[in-house]
Design a protein around this motif. Structure first.
Motif, PDB file in Angstrom:
ATOM      1  N   LEU A 112       0.831  -1.204   0.000  1.00 32.68           N
ATOM      2  CA  LEU A 112       0.000   0.000   0.000  1.00 32.68           C
ATOM      3  C   LEU A 112       0.871   1.263   0.000  1.00 32.68           C
ATOM      4  O   LEU A 112       1.760   1.426   0.821  1.00 32.68           O
ATOM      5  CB  LEU A 112      -0.924   0.010   1.225  1.00 32.68           C
ATOM      6  CG  LEU A 112      -1.919   1.172   1.285  1.00 32.68           C
ATOM      7  CD1 LEU A 112      -2.859   1.150   0.104  1.00 32.68           C
ATOM      8  CD2 LEU A 112      -2.707   1.136   2.576  1.00 32.68           C
ATOM      9  N   GLY A 113       0.585   2.128  -0.953  1.00 29.71           N
ATOM     10  CA  GLY A 113       1.296   3.396  -1.006  1.00 29.71           C
ATOM     11  C   GLY A 113       2.592   3.349  -1.782  1.00 29.71           C
ATOM     12  O   GLY A 113       3.219   4.367  -2.027  1.00 29.71           O
ATOM     13  N   ARG A 114       3.018   2.163  -2.188  1.00 35.01           N
ATOM     14  CA  ARG A 114       4.253   2.061  -2.992  1.00 35.01           C
ATOM     15  C   ARG A 114       4.100   0.929  -4.006  1.00 35.01           C
ATOM     16  O   ARG A 114       5.011   0.131  -4.221  1.00 35.01           O
ATOM     17  CB  ARG A 114       5.456   1.836  -2.092  1.00 35.01           C
ATOM     18  CG  ARG A 114       5.215   0.672  -1.149  1.00 35.01           C
ATOM     19  CD  ARG A 114       6.365   0.379  -0.259  1.00 35.01           C
ATOM     20  NE  ARG A 114       5.976  -0.724   0.604  1.00 35.01           N
ATOM     21  CZ  ARG A 114       6.737  -1.784   0.852  1.00 35.01           C
ATOM     22  NH1 ARG A 114       7.921  -1.872   0.352  1.00 35.01           N
ATOM     23  NH2 ARG A 114       6.300  -2.739   1.637  1.00 35.01           N
ATOM     24  N   GLU A 115       2.904   0.846  -4.575  1.00 39.07           N
ATOM     25  CA  GLU A 115       2.621  -0.203  -5.542  1.00 39.07           C
ATOM     26  C   GLU A 115       3.576  -0.076  -6.732  1.00 39.07           C
ATOM     27  O   GLU A 115       3.715   1.006  -7.300  1.00 39.07           O
ATOM     28  CB  GLU A 115       1.175  -0.087  -6.043  1.00 39.07           C
ATOM     29  CG  GLU A 115       0.111  -0.361  -5.001  1.00 39.07           C
ATOM     30  CD  GLU A 115      -0.283   0.875  -4.201  1.00 39.07           C
ATOM     31  OE1 GLU A 115       0.377   1.920  -4.359  1.00 39.07           O
ATOM     32  OE2 GLU A 115      -1.253   0.789  -3.426  1.00 39.07           O
TER      33      GLU A 115
ATOM     34  N   ARG B 180      -2.676   3.279  -9.173  1.00 39.27           N
ATOM     35  CA  ARG B 180      -2.443   3.460  -7.746  1.00 39.27           C
ATOM     36  C   ARG B 180      -3.620   4.172  -7.121  1.00 39.27           C
ATOM     37  O   ARG B 180      -4.062   3.836  -6.042  1.00 39.27           O
ATOM     38  CB  ARG B 180      -1.191   4.304  -7.534  1.00 39.27           C
ATOM     39  CG  ARG B 180       0.065   3.508  -7.617  1.00 39.27           C
ATOM     40  CD  ARG B 180       1.199   4.347  -7.082  1.00 39.27           C
ATOM     41  NE  ARG B 180       2.443   3.620  -7.270  1.00 39.27           N
ATOM     42  CZ  ARG B 180       3.617   4.091  -6.918  1.00 39.27           C
ATOM     43  NH1 ARG B 180       3.710   5.295  -6.389  1.00 39.27           N
ATOM     44  NH2 ARG B 180       4.699   3.381  -7.102  1.00 39.27           N
ATOM     45  N   HIS B 184      -5.785   3.022  -3.957  1.00 38.41           N
ATOM     46  CA  HIS B 184      -5.878   3.869  -2.763  1.00 38.41           C
ATOM     47  C   HIS B 184      -7.330   4.220  -2.457  1.00 38.41           C
ATOM     48  O   HIS B 184      -7.685   4.433  -1.304  1.00 38.41           O
ATOM     49  CB  HIS B 184      -5.039   5.132  -2.952  1.00 38.41           C
ATOM     50  CG  HIS B 184      -3.570   4.825  -3.049  1.00 38.41           C
ATOM     51  ND1 HIS B 184      -2.631   5.761  -3.379  1.00 38.41           N
ATOM     52  CD2 HIS B 184      -2.903   3.664  -2.874  1.00 38.41           C
ATOM     53  CE1 HIS B 184      -1.435   5.182  -3.394  1.00 38.41           C
ATOM     54  NE2 HIS B 184      -1.580   3.913  -3.093  1.00 38.41           N
ATOM     55  N   ILE B 200       0.007   8.591   2.312  1.00 35.13           N
ATOM     56  CA  ILE B 200      -0.797   8.864   1.125  1.00 35.13           C
ATOM     57  C   ILE B 200      -1.699  10.058   1.444  1.00 35.13           C
ATOM     58  O   ILE B 200      -2.253  10.139   2.540  1.00 35.13           O
ATOM     59  CB  ILE B 200      -1.661   7.638   0.755  1.00 35.13           C
ATOM     60  CG1 ILE B 200      -0.770   6.433   0.501  1.00 35.13           C
ATOM     61  CG2 ILE B 200      -2.518   7.933  -0.456  1.00 35.13           C
ATOM     62  CD1 ILE B 200      -1.535   5.124   0.421  1.00 35.13           C
TER      63      ILE B 200
END
Lengths: 503, 317
Positions: A112-115, B180, B184, B200
């Motif tokens: 999550l957040g760095r896919e 992304r 998210h 994020i």
């Protein structure tokens, strides 16, 4: 061994929800704390609730900034703006409350957040491949990275949290109460993992309230008290009594000082009670003035049993006989009226309304008594709340203080106050001392003893064996949704015997 | 376990589908090509609104301003066309206005922390008011033939609106599944504090979802008025309910974090056929909302009930 991390003179004033110092305050949560970590060691951090362990770790993990003091990582100044940056520098935090998106699968939580991306689009193949590798690397070949999180047990979710932290190539891993919701077998696995990590040169900061664990995993130990670092000692010099003394600043003698007497009259009798459609029936009874311990693993059905009796969960057949008559179709409202109280396991979810103040929480379960001519009698509410605050020694500024601002132990006391205010005859306590410090524990035990002395029956669910043995007059051990053992006072109450019947 | 989940998720809309089919078999002309094309055309508008709704439902939001945005944006385009501007340019401006309204919603929600239902309801009422102002309280018509053609012509035997809906479905699916931002969006719907802890920008996600929602609503409104050859200030009123209904019937979770673009399109088709069946049975449109509303309660009720039951029973000791 080389020092990987040094924290010097860390000071933090009381802060708001964004981690900023509240204007004009002089209250220090941390006061010149020194802490260091060597490469490949497990450094245990102990202290009562409110001693500043979590705050110190939040500063290290980048969640909040320090107001004063310096930090060095590998001898170079360490300064981070957020948890993300901290992780990129090799400092990862495994939180006590799980920080995962339960609607996503394991792999997407890890990334999550760095896919990773290919041609601008998320590269699912790499995500699953890498997640598989991470899980394999840490010995979880049996977990499929495509599993949605909410299909996993709490323990497995914790594993994902750890794997996620390690996937950043962390050199420092902060573990805040990692065993709080794990079973014995899972704890062993975790310790194995920790040993493995150590051999890879990962340093671990380990926070726990369970004293018996510390000796097994720890290399060194630092004691915090009232926001100050009191002492750092090697595990070779481990001495529980001394450590406890340093933690609380005084020695606690006789934690379990029971003086209550069991009366010869059943208050509750449960027959052939089934908590699940396929579980074995449960039969048990509780006498007036008796403290009955309910042992077993987390997930063995203890809370479900308690909730079934209290009436907030369905059960699948069986009879409840309360005060000599059958109690049909239980509900929370009826239970409270009949004098049954249930202190839930998670005080923040179904115990207290933490965004409300102390007095409102205390009066909640007995609010009906506070009405005069259909109007709430505020004076009476305050009077009753004040009496309870005094009686239970809740440490607070005033009864108008929000419950969320209290320490765990004091929150638990407010929860006790709330239910004692409803004048119960049967009190069901679900993990009454979970996550609270030893000082507050002693006070809770005293409160329990006092309640029992007044003839109130208590069912206490507990995962802590010393507490279970120390406080209970009788113990039922649960396994897979039913009772596997009953131990009377005159029988042998040993940890080994209980453990053997939980697995 | 997994298998059972799927069953409960779709059991509700299976029932509705059966109801629609039974109704269909009793109504002459229900299963003719003309009628099916007609329903698809109508359902396309619902589907586009439902796609918009899905985006915000996933992040635990909701858009209660669809009707206003649909009317106002179409009104802006129509007004420009009546004043002799290029058809495509007018439509582009109308869509852009929808985007701006969406951005405003996103900003209100993420920066000032106004709950989505209030923010969108208010902007919806404001845009509805503006639509009434621009149209001087009544509908406008007399738009160029090209505009009307977009709403009614077929391309490869399929209505143009449906093509546009399919394009939007593909775009939305790609966004949700392969970017992304999409991942998210799901994460935000699952647990906002985790998203924040990962560094994020959760505000950006909300602004994105609501902007896209506004944009889609505007497209739906413009297509609807092209189909009708008029812009009516209250033309979007029934689509508000239909969009929510379509998403929920399709299987998007009211609680956030779950759902997919195709689900809302399936839901929209069901709602479209339901409305069509009710039309053909000559049931007053005023009563139709009653059926659709009952359908929402039924679907949400069944899924929540099943979920609770299952959580209770699935517990392993």
């Amino acid at each position: 061994m080389a020092k990987i991390l040094e924290m010097k003179n860390i000071t933090k004033y009381i802060f708001d929800e964004y981690g900023k110092k509240i204007n004009g305050t002089t209250v220090k949560i941390l006061n010149g704390v020194n802490f260091d970590l060597e490469e490949g060691e497990v450094h245990v951090l102990v202290g009562e609730n409110g001693a500043g362990k979590s705050t110190l770790m939040k500063i290290l993990g980048g969640n909040i900034p320090a107001d004063e003091g310096e930090m060095f990582l590998d001898g170079k100044p360490y300064f981070v703006k957020g948890p993300r940056e901290a992780r990129e520098k090799g400092v990862a935090f495994v939180h006590q409350e799980l920080n995962l998106c339960l609607n996503l699968d394991i792999a997407h939580n890890i990334f999550l957040g760095r896919e990773p991306r290919k041609n601008g689009f998320v590269d699912h193949k790499t995500i699953y491949k890498k997640s598989r590798e991470y899980l394999d690397k840490f010995g979880f070949q049996d977990i499929d990275p495509k599993t949605i999180m909410h299909n996993l047990s709490t323990a497995r979710q914790q594993v994902v949290e750890i794997v996620k932290a390690l996937s950043y190539d962390s050199r420092i891993l902060i573990m805040d109460e990692p065993t709080a919701s794990l079973t014995a077998g899972e704890i062993d696995h975790l310790f194995e993992l920790i040993r493995d990590l150590k051999s890879r040169g990962v340093s671990i900061i380990y926070i726990s309230h369970r004293m018996d664990e510390l000796q097994i995993v720890g290399d060194r130990l630092t004691i915090l008290r009232d926001g100050q670092s009191i002492e750092t000692l090697s595990m070779k010099d481990y001495n529980q009594d001394y450590i406890v003394k340093q933690m609380v600043g005084r020695t606690i003698t006789n934690l379990f000082n029971c003086t209550h007497k069991v009366l010869d009259e059943d208050i509750l009798k449960v027959e052939n009670f089934k908590i699940g459609p396929n579980t074995k029936p449960i039969s048990m009874h509780v006498k007036k003035g008796e403290i009955v311990g309910l042992g077993g693993l987390v997930g063995s059905g203890r809370s479900e049993f308690a909730r079934g009796i209290f009436g907030v969960r369905n059960y699948f057949g069986g009879t409840i006989i309360y005060k000599g008559e059958e109690y049909k179709k239980p509900s929370a409202e009826k239970s409270i009226a009949k004098g049954i109280a249930y202190l839930s396991e998670d005080r923040k979810i179904d115990g207290l309304i933490v965004a409300k103040d102390i007095k409102e929480n205390i009066s909640m379960a007995s609010i009906k008594k506070l009405f005069r001519y259909h109007v709430l009698n505020n004076r009476l509410e305050r009077k009753e709340a004040e009496a309870k605050i005094k009686e239970l020694n809740v440490i607070c500024r005033s009864m108008d203080q929000l419950v969320s601002t209290l320490s765990g132990g004091n929150q638990q006391k407010v929860l006790f106050a709330k239910w004692l205010e409803s004048k119960p005859d049967l009190l069901i306590l679900d993990e009454p001392t979970r996550g609270i410090d030893i000082n507050a524990k002693a006070e809770i035990y005293e409160i329990m003893d006092n309640i029992a002395k007044q003839g109130v029956a208590i069912i206490m669910i507990s995962s802590e064996l010393p507490e279970l043995i120390g406080m209970s007059d009788r113990i039922y051990v649960m396994r897979r949704g039913s009772i596997s053992l009953e131990i009377n006072k005159n029988e042998e109450m040993t940890q080994e015997r209980i453990l053997a019947n939980t697995l | 376990m997994k298998k059972r989940n799927i069953k409960t998720k779709y059991i509700a809309y299976l029932v509705i589908l059966i109801v629609a089919c039974v109704a269909g078999s009793r109504i002459p002309g229900f299963f003719t090509v003309t009628n099916i094309l007609n329903v698809t055309r109508q359902a396309s508008t619902i589907a586009i609104c439902a796609l918009a709704m899905t985006l915000v439902l996933i992040i635990q939001g909701i858009d209660l301003g669809t009707g206003g945005v649909m009317a106002f944006c179409a009104m802006v385009s129509g007004f420009m066309m009546l004043n002799g501007m290029n058809v495509f340019f007018s439509m582009f401006v109308g869509v852009a206005v929808g985007l701006v309204i969406g951005v405003i919603n996103g900003l209100l929600i993420s920066r000032i922390n106004i709950p989505p239902f209030i923010a969108t309801y208010v902007t919806g009422q404001i845009t509805l008011g503006l639509a009434l102002v621009v149209g001087k309280g009544s509908s406008i018509s007399g738009m160029p033939d090209l505009y009307v053609a977009i709403g009614n012509q077929l391309f490869l035997n399929i209505p143009i609106n449906t093509w546009i809906m399919i394009v939007l479905l593909v775009i939305t699916t790609i966004i949700l599944k392969y970017t992304r931002m999409g991942k998210h969006i799901y994460a935000l719907g699952g647990n906002e504090s985790v998203v924040k802890a990962e560094g994020i920008n959760s505000g950006m996600i909300k602004i994105f979802a609501f902007s896209l929602c506004g944009l889609y609503s505007a497209i739906a409104g413009i297509l609807l008025s092209a189909q009708m050859a008029t812009v009516h200030p209250t033309q979007g009123a029934s689509y508000q309910l239909d969009a929510v209904a379509a998403s929920l019937v399709g299987g998007v979770s009211m609680l956030g974090g779950e759902g997919a673009a195709w689900m809302s399109v399936v839901g929209a088709l069901i709602i479209g056929f339901l409305r069509n069946a009710l039309d053909m049975l000559a049931i007053d449109p005023f009563y139709q909302n009653l059926f659709i509303g009952a359908a929402i309660i039924f679907v949400v009720g069944v899924s929540v009930f099943n979920k609770n039951k299952e959580m209770e029973k699935a517990k392993v000791f």
